[in-house]
Motif scaffolding. Sequence first.
Motif, PDB file in Angstrom:
ATOM      1  N   MET A  55      -6.097   3.409  -7.407  1.00  0.00           N
ATOM      2  CA  MET A  55      -6.706   2.461  -6.490  1.00  0.00           C
ATOM      3  C   MET A  55      -7.728   1.621  -7.236  1.00  0.00           C
ATOM      4  O   MET A  55      -8.579   2.151  -7.938  1.00  0.00           O
ATOM      5  N   ALA A  56      -7.621   0.317  -7.120  1.00  0.00           N
ATOM      6  CA  ALA A  56      -8.507  -0.571  -7.858  1.00  0.00           C
ATOM      7  C   ALA A  56      -9.921  -0.497  -7.305  1.00  0.00           C
ATOM      8  O   ALA A  56     -10.138  -0.447  -6.106  1.00  0.00           O
ATOM      9  N   ALA A  57     -10.881  -0.481  -8.205  1.00  0.00           N
ATOM     10  CA  ALA A  57     -12.270  -0.422  -7.774  1.00  0.00           C
ATOM     11  C   ALA A  57     -12.653  -1.708  -7.068  1.00  0.00           C
ATOM     12  O   ALA A  57     -12.271  -2.795  -7.469  1.00  0.00           O
TER      13      ALA A  57
ATOM     14  N   LEU B  84      -9.136 -12.180  -3.995  1.00  0.00           N
ATOM     15  CA  LEU B  84      -8.727 -11.815  -2.642  1.00  0.00           C
ATOM     16  C   LEU B  84      -8.140 -10.414  -2.638  1.00  0.00           C
ATOM     17  O   LEU B  84      -7.500  -9.993  -3.608  1.00  0.00           O
ATOM     18  N   SER B  85      -8.341  -9.715  -1.540  1.00  0.00           N
ATOM     19  CA  SER B  85      -7.751  -8.396  -1.345  1.00  0.00           C
ATOM     20  C   SER B  85      -6.809  -8.428  -0.154  1.00  0.00           C
ATOM     21  O   SER B  85      -7.091  -9.072   0.859  1.00  0.00           O
ATOM     22  N   VAL B  86      -5.676  -7.743  -0.290  1.00  0.00           N
ATOM     23  CA  VAL B  86      -4.800  -7.506   0.850  1.00  0.00           C
ATOM     24  C   VAL B  86      -5.416  -6.374   1.660  1.00  0.00           C
ATOM     25  O   VAL B  86      -5.775  -5.324   1.113  1.00  0.00           O
ATOM     26  N   VAL B  87      -5.556  -6.593   2.957  1.00  0.00           N
ATOM     27  CA  VAL B  87      -6.186  -5.594   3.819  1.00  0.00           C
ATOM     28  C   VAL B  87      -5.209  -5.202   4.915  1.00  0.00           C
ATOM     29  O   VAL B  87      -4.685  -6.066   5.630  1.00  0.00           O
ATOM     30  N   THR B  88      -4.937  -3.904   5.037  1.00  0.00           N
ATOM     31  CA  THR B  88      -4.041  -3.401   6.079  1.00  0.00           C
ATOM     32  C   THR B  88      -4.842  -3.058   7.330  1.00  0.00           C
ATOM     33  O   THR B  88      -6.065  -3.159   7.348  1.00  0.00           O
TER      34      THR B  88
ATOM     35  N   CYS C 265       2.848  -2.470   2.003  1.00  0.00           N
ATOM     36  CA  CYS C 265       1.528  -3.011   2.327  1.00  0.00           C
ATOM     37  C   CYS C 265       0.417  -2.123   1.768  1.00  0.00           C
ATOM     38  O   CYS C 265      -0.610  -2.625   1.289  1.00  0.00           O
ATOM     39  N   ILE C 266       0.614  -0.808   1.821  1.00  0.00           N
ATOM     40  CA  ILE C 266      -0.373   0.108   1.255  1.00  0.00           C
ATOM     41  C   ILE C 266      -0.508  -0.132  -0.246  1.00  0.00           C
ATOM     42  O   ILE C 266      -1.618  -0.168  -0.796  1.00  0.00           O
ATOM     43  N   THR C 267       0.627  -0.314  -0.913  1.00  0.00           N
ATOM     44  CA  THR C 267       0.599  -0.582  -2.355  1.00  0.00           C
ATOM     45  C   THR C 267      -0.122  -1.890  -2.646  1.00  0.00           C
ATOM     46  O   THR C 267      -0.938  -1.971  -3.585  1.00  0.00           O
ATOM     47  N   ALA C 268       0.157  -2.919  -1.860  1.00  0.00           N
ATOM     48  CA  ALA C 268      -0.515  -4.207  -2.062  1.00  0.00           C
ATOM     49  C   ALA C 268      -2.016  -4.078  -1.861  1.00  0.00           C
ATOM     50  O   ALA C 268      -2.811  -4.662  -2.605  1.00  0.00           O
TER      51      ALA C 268
END
Length: 268
Positions: A1-3, A224-228, A238-241
Amino acid sequence: MAAGRAPTLQLGQLTGVWAAIYRRRDRLEQHAASQVLAAWRELAAGLDLTAVMTALRQQVAPAESTAAADRRRHVQRVTTAAVLAQLARLASRPEWPQLVAALTAAMRGGRAAGARAGHAVAADDGGELGDEDYDQADGEGDADAELAAAYTVTAAALRGTAQTIARALLTAAEQGTDERAMLDQAAAVITDGAAWSTSIITAVGAAWTDGMTAAYQQRSVQQLSVVTVGDGHVCSACITAEDNSPYPAATAPRPPLHPLCRCTLQPT
């Protein structure tokens, strides 16, 4: 998981600007689906699929072997193509422009609403969202791009409708269902319009993301971050993104990542 990635949004526990954004996004999607479905039902009223059913009955045989099962799949593909050909003829009806207009209006509204949402997130100010009727967006857009997008949605919805009708007709024919009942089943698929709902909600989500990213670009957002929406129904893609966030703004994945995707983008 990216910081440093953005936390998952808990859809049932949203507050502040995100609560307003998702509430309004839901309103926009439902409004768009309602308008498009109304136009679709008016356009497709009275569609006659008798010829399709006649041709189908001549091909149906029990699937009692591998060869028969392969034949059944072939018959379903052929039936889907036959239904799709009948649906495509709807483009010549006078109600067709109303459907296209409903689609383009929905996506134009999605972009405008997404832009307001993007500014609201970047400024952390719900006031940026405007009044409660913002989803009745007006304004000029790229007419060629809007028309192309409308026809992309139309193609997906027509194919999904044809596939659903073909499955229903094939099963009914195998069961010896009478013609009137088969026509009723096809009419029920058309009235339900599930493929149209899926296609337009997904398209509005894409337009929303376009608007958001344009707003972020105007505010010089760099990452930008993908947010679920962490409610137990989030798919692995989507979790991976989300887990791989953040991304450079120019190369971040653009939700929807699949039909009916509810993910969004957030500055990091």
